[in-house]
Design a protein around this motif. Structure first.
Motif, PDB file in Angstrom:
ATOM      1  N   MET A   1     -57.537 -79.479 -56.928  1.00 40.56           N
ATOM      2  CA  MET A   1     -57.500 -80.862 -57.383  1.00 40.56           C
ATOM      3  C   MET A   1     -58.600 -81.064 -58.432  1.00 40.56           C
ATOM      4  SD  MET A   1     -58.017 -84.397 -55.267  1.00 40.56           S
ATOM      5  CE  MET A   1     -56.289 -84.623 -54.913  1.00 40.56           C
ATOM      6  N   PRO A   2     -58.252 -81.668 -59.555  1.00 37.39           N
ATOM      7  CA  PRO A   2     -59.263 -81.900 -60.592  1.00 37.39           C
ATOM      8  C   PRO A   2     -60.297 -82.927 -60.133  1.00 37.39           C
ATOM      9  CG  PRO A   2     -57.212 -82.997 -61.149  1.00 37.39           C
ATOM     10  CD  PRO A   2     -56.949 -82.192 -59.909  1.00 37.39           C
ATOM     11  N   THR A   3     -61.498 -82.774 -60.645  1.00 36.50           N
ATOM     12  CA  THR A   3     -62.533 -83.749 -60.345  1.00 36.50           C
ATOM     13  C   THR A   3     -62.676 -84.695 -61.536  1.00 36.50           C
ATOM     14  OG1 THR A   3     -64.264 -82.299 -61.175  1.00 36.50           O
ATOM     15  CG2 THR A   3     -63.786 -82.178 -58.823  1.00 36.50           C
ATOM     16  N   VAL A   4     -62.892 -85.952 -61.212  1.00 38.85           N
ATOM     17  CA  VAL A   4     -63.082 -86.981 -62.228  1.00 38.85           C
ATOM     18  C   VAL A   4     -64.405 -87.674 -61.938  1.00 38.85           C
ATOM     19  CG1 VAL A   4     -62.207 -89.142 -63.188  1.00 38.85           C
ATOM     20  CG2 VAL A   4     -60.613 -87.303 -62.599  1.00 38.85           C
ATOM     21  N   GLU A   5     -65.233 -87.753 -62.968  1.00 40.80           N
ATOM     22  CA  GLU A   5     -66.505 -88.444 -62.854  1.00 40.80           C
ATOM     23  C   GLU A   5     -66.458 -89.671 -63.757  1.00 40.80           C
ATOM     24  OE1 GLU A   5     -71.299 -87.936 -63.568  1.00 40.80           O
ATOM     25  OE2 GLU A   5     -69.943 -86.341 -64.227  1.00 40.80           O
ATOM     26  N   LEU A   6     -66.676 -90.832 -63.169  1.00 43.06           N
ATOM     27  CA  LEU A   6     -66.763 -92.084 -63.915  1.00 43.06           C
ATOM     28  C   LEU A   6     -68.241 -92.418 -64.071  1.00 43.06           C
ATOM     29  CD1 LEU A   6     -64.083 -94.067 -61.882  1.00 43.06           C
ATOM     30  CD2 LEU A   6     -63.727 -92.734 -63.969  1.00 43.06           C
ATOM     31  N   GLY A  75     -53.774 -81.448 -68.064  1.00 41.29           N
ATOM     32  CA  GLY A  75     -53.894 -80.542 -69.201  1.00 41.29           C
ATOM     33  C   GLY A  75     -54.116 -79.115 -68.743  1.00 41.29           C
ATOM     34  N   PRO A  76     -54.115 -78.171 -69.677  1.00 46.90           N
ATOM     35  CA  PRO A  76     -54.233 -76.758 -69.318  1.00 46.90           C
ATOM     36  C   PRO A  76     -55.607 -76.352 -68.778  1.00 46.90           C
ATOM     37  CG  PRO A  76     -54.205 -77.032 -71.706  1.00 46.90           C
ATOM     38  CD  PRO A  76     -53.937 -78.375 -71.112  1.00 46.90           C
ATOM     39  N   SER A  77     -56.624 -77.141 -69.013  1.00 42.17           N
ATOM     40  CA  SER A  77     -57.955 -76.816 -68.504  1.00 42.17           C
ATOM     41  C   SER A  77     -58.083 -77.301 -67.065  1.00 42.17           C
ATOM     42  CB  SER A  77     -59.021 -77.501 -69.353  1.00 42.17           C
ATOM     43  OG  SER A  77     -60.286 -77.347 -68.747  1.00 42.17           O
TER      44      SER A  77
END
Length: 126
Positions: A1-6, A75-77
């Motif tokens: 799972m991608p991490t998102v930092e706000l 996205g691919p990254s």
């Protein structure tokens, strides 16, 4: 799972943090700072969060930003995605927006963290 930092921040406290997506809320959305009863409050206060969320355009921007973040995570990254949200002082609009964005991302199955760079800094006299 991608991490998102706000990351919420205030332009009057320094340059924006590096990010994949940077939102500038200074010029298009009313500033709670101009209301004497809200000036010394922060996004930790319900009155500030409600004022920001009820600003015309903010709900649509939260939805559009969540959609953009979803696109970045697909996205691919596989790297983390960082989103910077700025306003003048970083105590009201930016922080409240980030707080509202986090559950919108959760609705998309994305877990996000929030860092408020300038939330606890003194009110900037303007």
């Amino acid at each position: 799972m991608p991490t998102v930092e706000l990351v919420s921040f205030g332009y009057l406290h320094g340059d924006p943090p590096a990010a994949h997506l940077t939102l500038d809320l200074r010029h298009h959305f009313r500033d709670p700072h101009v209301s004497p009863e809200l000036r010394y409050m922060t996004a930790h206060d319900a009155a500030v969060r409600q004022t920001v969320r009820s600003t015309p355009g903010i709900p649509a921007l939260i939805e559009a930003t969540a959609d953009a973040i979803v696109a970045f995570t697909r996205g691919p990254s596989a790297g983390p995605v960082r989103v910077a949200v700025g306003c003048a002082g970083g105590r009201h609009r930016a922080a409240a927006f980030a707080m509202a964005l986090k559950p919108a991302l959760a609705d998309e199955g994305i877990t996000a963290t929030i860092t408020h760079r300038d939330l606890d800094k003194p009110v900037v006299d303007r």
